[in-house]
Motif scaffolding. Sequence first.
Motif, mmCIF file in Angstrom:
data_model
loop_
_atom_site.group_PDB
_atom_site.id
_atom_site.type_symbol
_atom_site.label_atom_id
_atom_site.label_comp_id
_atom_site.label_asym_id
_atom_site.label_seq_id
_atom_site.Cartn_x
_atom_site.Cartn_y
_atom_site.Cartn_z
ATOM 1 N N PHE A 93 0.827 -1.279 0.132
ATOM 2 C CA PHE A 93 -0.005 0.022 0.039
ATOM 3 C C PHE A 93 0.826 1.292 -0.017
ATOM 4 C CE2 PHE A 93 -2.782 -3.259 1.453
ATOM 5 C CZ PHE A 93 -3.945 -2.975 1.232
ATOM 6 N N PHE A 94 0.774 2.013 -1.020
ATOM 7 C CA PHE A 94 1.431 3.226 -1.213
ATOM 8 C C PHE A 94 0.698 4.480 -0.579
ATOM 9 C CE2 PHE A 94 3.707 0.709 -3.961
ATOM 10 C CZ PHE A 94 5.087 0.619 -3.754
ATOM 11 N N VAL A 95 0.871 4.778 0.641
ATOM 12 C CA VAL A 95 -0.321 5.834 1.115
ATOM 13 C C VAL A 95 0.305 7.437 0.973
ATOM 14 C CG1 VAL A 95 -0.976 4.050 3.005
ATOM 15 C CG2 VAL A 95 0.949 5.819 3.503
ATOM 16 N N ILE A 96 -0.968 8.337 0.928
ATOM 17 C CA ILE A 96 -0.897 9.582 0.740
ATOM 18 C C ILE A 96 -0.639 10.102 2.303
ATOM 19 C CG2 ILE A 96 -1.821 11.837 0.149
ATOM 20 C CD1 ILE A 96 -2.860 10.247 -2.616
ATOM 21 N N GLY A 97 0.101 10.931 2.627
ATOM 22 C CA GLY A 97 0.243 11.710 4.027
ATOM 23 C C GLY A 97 -1.094 12.238 4.486
ATOM 24 N N GLN A 98 -1.423 12.948 3.716
ATOM 25 C CA GLN A 98 -2.947 13.900 3.831
ATOM 26 C C GLN A 98 -4.037 12.664 4.361
ATOM 27 O OE1 GLN A 98 -3.920 16.653 0.720
ATOM 28 N NE2 GLN A 98 -2.454 18.095 1.648
ATOM 29 N N MET A 99 -4.097 11.667 3.562
ATOM 30 C CA MET A 99 -5.001 10.575 3.703
ATOM 31 C C MET A 99 -4.899 10.028 5.039
ATOM 32 S SD MET A 99 -7.132 10.834 1.185
ATOM 33 C CE MET A 99 -8.137 9.273 0.971
ATOM 34 N N VAL A 100 -3.441 9.564 5.384
ATOM 35 C CA VAL A 100 -3.240 9.243 6.678
ATOM 36 C C VAL A 100 -3.736 9.994 7.714
ATOM 37 C CG1 VAL A 100 -1.314 8.245 8.261
ATOM 38 C CG2 VAL A 100 -1.266 7.699 5.724
ATOM 39 N N ALA A 101 -3.567 11.432 7.641
ATOM 40 C CA ALA A 101 -3.701 12.326 8.643
ATOM 41 C C ALA A 101 -5.350 12.421 8.750
ATOM 42 C CB ALA A 101 -3.351 13.603 8.337
ATOM 43 N N ALA A 102 -6.243 11.912 7.853
ATOM 44 C CA ALA A 102 -7.340 12.103 7.847
ATOM 45 C C ALA A 102 -8.161 11.135 8.256
ATOM 46 C CB ALA A 102 -8.019 12.662 6.323
ATOM 47 N N ASP A 103 -7.439 9.903 8.307
ATOM 48 C CA ASP A 103 -7.951 8.510 9.134
ATOM 49 C C ASP A 103 -7.712 8.711 10.520
ATOM 50 O OD1 ASP A 103 -8.700 6.153 9.221
ATOM 51 O OD2 ASP A 103 -6.444 5.311 9.283
ATOM 52 N N LYS A 104 -9.072 9.006 11.351
ATOM 53 C CA LYS A 104 -9.014 9.272 12.537
ATOM 54 C C LYS A 104 -8.438 8.205 13.338
ATOM 55 C CE LYS A 104 -13.494 11.608 12.321
ATOM 56 N NZ LYS A 104 -15.066 11.598 12.597
ATOM 57 N N GLY A 105 -7.338 8.587 14.168
ATOM 58 C CA GLY A 105 -6.561 7.704 15.112
ATOM 59 C C GLY A 105 -5.492 6.748 14.429
ATOM 60 N N GLY A 106 -5.490 6.760 12.951
ATOM 61 C CA GLY A 106 -4.735 6.388 12.187
ATOM 62 C C GLY A 106 -4.951 4.615 12.372
ATOM 63 N N HIS A 107 -6.103 4.165 12.248
ATOM 64 C CA HIS A 107 -6.760 3.003 12.648
ATOM 65 C C HIS A 107 -6.429 1.976 11.315
ATOM 66 C CE1 HIS A 107 -9.191 -0.523 13.461
ATOM 67 N NE2 HIS A 107 -9.763 -0.329 12.081
ATOM 68 N N THR A 108 -6.592 2.753 10.111
ATOM 69 C CA THR A 108 -6.401 1.960 8.861
ATOM 70 C C THR A 108 -4.899 1.480 8.694
ATOM 71 O OG1 THR A 108 -8.607 2.863 8.172
ATOM 72 C CG2 THR A 108 -7.225 1.797 6.518
ATOM 73 N N VAL A 109 -4.196 2.473 8.708
ATOM 74 C CA VAL A 109 -2.849 2.536 8.546
ATOM 75 C C VAL A 109 -2.271 1.571 9.384
ATOM 76 C CG1 VAL A 109 -1.889 4.408 9.783
ATOM 77 C CG2 VAL A 109 -0.689 3.832 7.629
ATOM 78 N N ARG A 110 -2.513 1.622 10.735
ATOM 79 C CA ARG A 110 -2.122 0.548 11.576
ATOM 80 C C ARG A 110 -2.493 -0.832 11.190
ATOM 81 N NH1 ARG A 110 -2.493 4.632 15.826
ATOM 82 N NH2 ARG A 110 -4.598 3.902 16.267
ATOM 83 N N ARG A 111 -3.738 -1.042 10.835
ATOM 84 C CA ARG A 111 -4.287 -2.279 10.495
ATOM 85 C C ARG A 111 -3.321 -2.974 9.339
ATOM 86 N NH1 ARG A 111 -9.907 -4.637 8.130
ATOM 87 N NH2 ARG A 111 -9.309 -6.598 7.917
ATOM 88 N N ILE A 112 -3.214 -1.910 8.300
ATOM 89 C CA ILE A 112 -2.344 -2.397 6.906
ATOM 90 C C ILE A 112 -1.152 -3.099 7.470
ATOM 91 C CG2 ILE A 112 -0.744 -1.355 5.095
ATOM 92 C CD1 ILE A 112 -3.043 0.706 4.721
ATOM 93 N N VAL A 113 -0.477 -2.520 8.316
ATOM 94 C CA VAL A 113 0.904 -2.997 8.964
ATOM 95 C C VAL A 113 0.494 -4.291 9.811
ATOM 96 C CG1 VAL A 113 2.764 -2.642 10.691
ATOM 97 C CG2 VAL A 113 2.101 -0.882 9.060
ATOM 98 N N ASN A 114 -0.457 -4.053 10.773
ATOM 99 C CA ASN A 114 -0.711 -5.377 11.653
ATOM 100 C C ASN A 114 -1.248 -6.527 10.838
ATOM 101 O OD1 ASN A 114 -0.154 -3.900 13.794
ATOM 102 N ND2 ASN A 114 -2.137 -3.226 14.197
#
Length: 263
Positions: free
Chosen positions: A97-118
């Motif tokens: 997953f190639f993520v955009i910083g602004q989209m990461v910032a808009a993801d409340k609490g970073g739940h989705t980006v953490r799930r990508i990693v987990n």
Amino acid sequence: MRVWALPLALLALVGCVTQSVPRRHQVRAPVVPSRPAVIDPVVLAKWLVSMQSGWPRSRKFDCARLKCVALTFDDGPGEFTGKLLDVLSKRDVRATFFVIGQMVAADKGGHTVRRIVNDGHEIGNHSWSHPALAGLSHEELKHQLKHTENIVQKLTGVRMRVMRPPYGSTDDEVAAETRREGLAQILWNVDTLDWRDRVPKTVAKRAGDAKPGSIVLLHDIHRTTVDAVPSMLDTLGKKGYTFVTVSELYGKTPAPGRTYTER
């Protein structure tokens, strides 16, 4: 055993071993007040996350012999990324997953980006606001990469090692900056054009034309792309493909600054 219980169990074990050692002499030592162990809660939290996520997951594939394909998803995380992660999890498929910083910032609490990693997926840098990187000033180029790197590392503890220049826009300056930042440039050789043709059947068919060693370009911000994934996995799976991350495709982390389009 739960991960959080491991430190307690180790302390209990040490206590048992200490008590089981016989005392040879009853010599009274001066009593010295013991200082309680001080554990930085931030360090402990990061350790627990790393133990739970197992990042990076160790999976070895010989893609020189296997028919490997790397599915890559750009521009998220978005509202459909969670559904995509559900699909990939059920199929035991890993992607990048190639993520955009602004989209990461808009993801409340970073739940989705953490799930990508987990969930064991690879995560890469796709800039902060998705501009064409070629032609940017050095300061703006560095900001686009570094700002996204910082927020992802803060939320996940992961230091990204791959990036994708938006629109595939790169030049010598981008190559030099990505080399300084320790990032390999990952392009693609199969473009599904899912951003233009929002038809799941069409997207799945184009992805199904991948060859061994292909890197497939997709976007998880489109519902139609996510809807195409099950059929895509079925088609490639029947052809005997193994689904891997970009780094797994090459058997190691790609070299910083270098551009990759396929194995």
